[in-house]
Design an enzyme around this catalytic site. Structure first.
Site, PDB file in Angstrom:
ATOM      1  N   GLY A  32      -3.996 -48.718  32.399  1.00 13.56           N
ATOM      2  CA  GLY A  32      -2.933 -49.546  31.858  1.00 13.56           C
ATOM      3  C   GLY A  32      -2.977 -49.929  30.402  1.00 13.56           C
ATOM      4  O   GLY A  32      -2.303 -50.879  30.002  1.00 13.56           O
ATOM      5  N   LYS A  34      -1.677 -48.296  27.755  1.00 11.93           N
ATOM      6  CA  LYS A  34      -0.338 -48.111  27.192  1.00 11.93           C
ATOM      7  C   LYS A  34       0.687 -48.992  27.905  1.00 11.93           C
ATOM      8  O   LYS A  34       1.692 -49.382  27.308  1.00 11.93           O
ATOM      9  CB  LYS A  34       0.065 -46.633  27.253  1.00 11.93           C
ATOM     10  CG  LYS A  34      -0.797 -45.743  26.368  1.00 11.93           C
ATOM     11  CD  LYS A  34      -0.384 -44.291  26.464  1.00 11.93           C
ATOM     12  CE  LYS A  34      -1.314 -43.424  25.624  1.00 11.93           C
ATOM     13  NZ  LYS A  34      -2.700 -43.431  26.163  1.00 11.93           N
ATOM     14  N   CYS A 152      -4.026 -36.597  24.735  1.00 13.07           N
ATOM     15  CA  CYS A 152      -5.082 -36.845  23.744  1.00 13.07           C
ATOM     16  C   CYS A 152      -5.822 -35.524  23.520  1.00 13.07           C
ATOM     17  O   CYS A 152      -7.042 -35.449  23.613  1.00 13.07           O
ATOM     18  CB  CYS A 152      -6.021 -37.960  24.186  1.00 13.07           C
ATOM     19  SG  CYS A 152      -6.813 -37.712  25.785  1.00 13.07           S
TER      20      CYS A 152
END
Length: 228
Positions: A32, A34, A152
């Site tokens: 969580g 983001k 990423c």
């Protein structure tokens, strides 16, 4: 309340452009990080759904949300195969963020041993998962809504190639690449590309896509340009 996070991660969340009162999805929410950034953008107003295939990871986000005073978040555990909850909510959300599972190459500066420990799946297994996640998440976006695909990773096959393949597919036919006009980081050929060497943060990739107006939506109204 301070919840330290990498700048690159927060820029990806900002790319979604969530606003107070909107219906927003964090599709691969994990613990969580983001989700908290999106809730802050929304000023704790509206509906924010944090989703993941891993129930335990979603549960780890609950104490963080409580500590931050976030109360506009719901959670949903994504079912493998057909998910009736998702099907009933096609074309209903204003914005959807897909932080897809990836090789994690962009985070090697903080975890240099990851290249040898191989905590993630081999890339040949990740690529079809990424494509499937992007297609399923896209179905939730309403006409005129925004979809952000992010990883990423610094590898083109996980990033640009996935977006281009999606746009060429049936699920992506109504979407187009739509980088924001004003943003806190530079774009390159329409994509957000962050690297430790150039930007001093984790390596991240982001693509903002917008679904064309018109057509139907399950939120009880027909959008502009739709025929009866």
């Amino acid at each position: 309340v301070v919840d330290p996070q990498d700048e690159g991660s927060q820029l990806v969340a900002l790319l979604l452009g969530a606003k107070p009162g909107e219906h927003v999805v964090d599709y691969c929410a994990g613990a969580g990080g983001k989700t908290l950034a999106l809730a802050a953008q929304m000023r704790n107003k509206g509906r924010l759904v944090a989703m993941d295939v891993d129930h335990a990871r979603l549960e780890r986000g609950a104490p963080r949300r409580k500590k931050a005073g976030v109360d506009n978040v719901q959670t949903h555990v994504i079912e493998q195969g057909k998910d009736k909850w998702l099907k009933r909510r096609k074309r209903t959300f204003d914005r959807v963020l897909v932080d897809a599972p990836c090789s994690g190459v962009g985070a090697w500066r903080r975890n240099p041993d990851a290249r040898w420990l191989r905590r993630t799946r081999p890339i040949e297994e990740l690529l079809p998962v990424q494509a499937d996640v992007l297609q399923r998440a896209a179905r939730l976006v309403r006409p005129g809504g925004t979809l952000v695909y992010a990883t990423c990773s610094l590898l083109p096959e996980e990033n640009e190639a996935q977006v281009e393949a999606f746009l060429a597919s049936a699920d992506g036919a109504e979407f187009e690449l739509a980088p924001p006009e004003h943003f806190g980081a530079p774009f390159d050929d329409g994509y957000l590309r962050l690297s430790p060497a150039r930007h001093g943060c984790d390596g991240f990739f982001g693509a903002a896509l917008v679904r064309s107006e018109g057509g139907w939506t399950r939120r009880g109204r027909r959008t502009a340009g739709a025929s009866c």
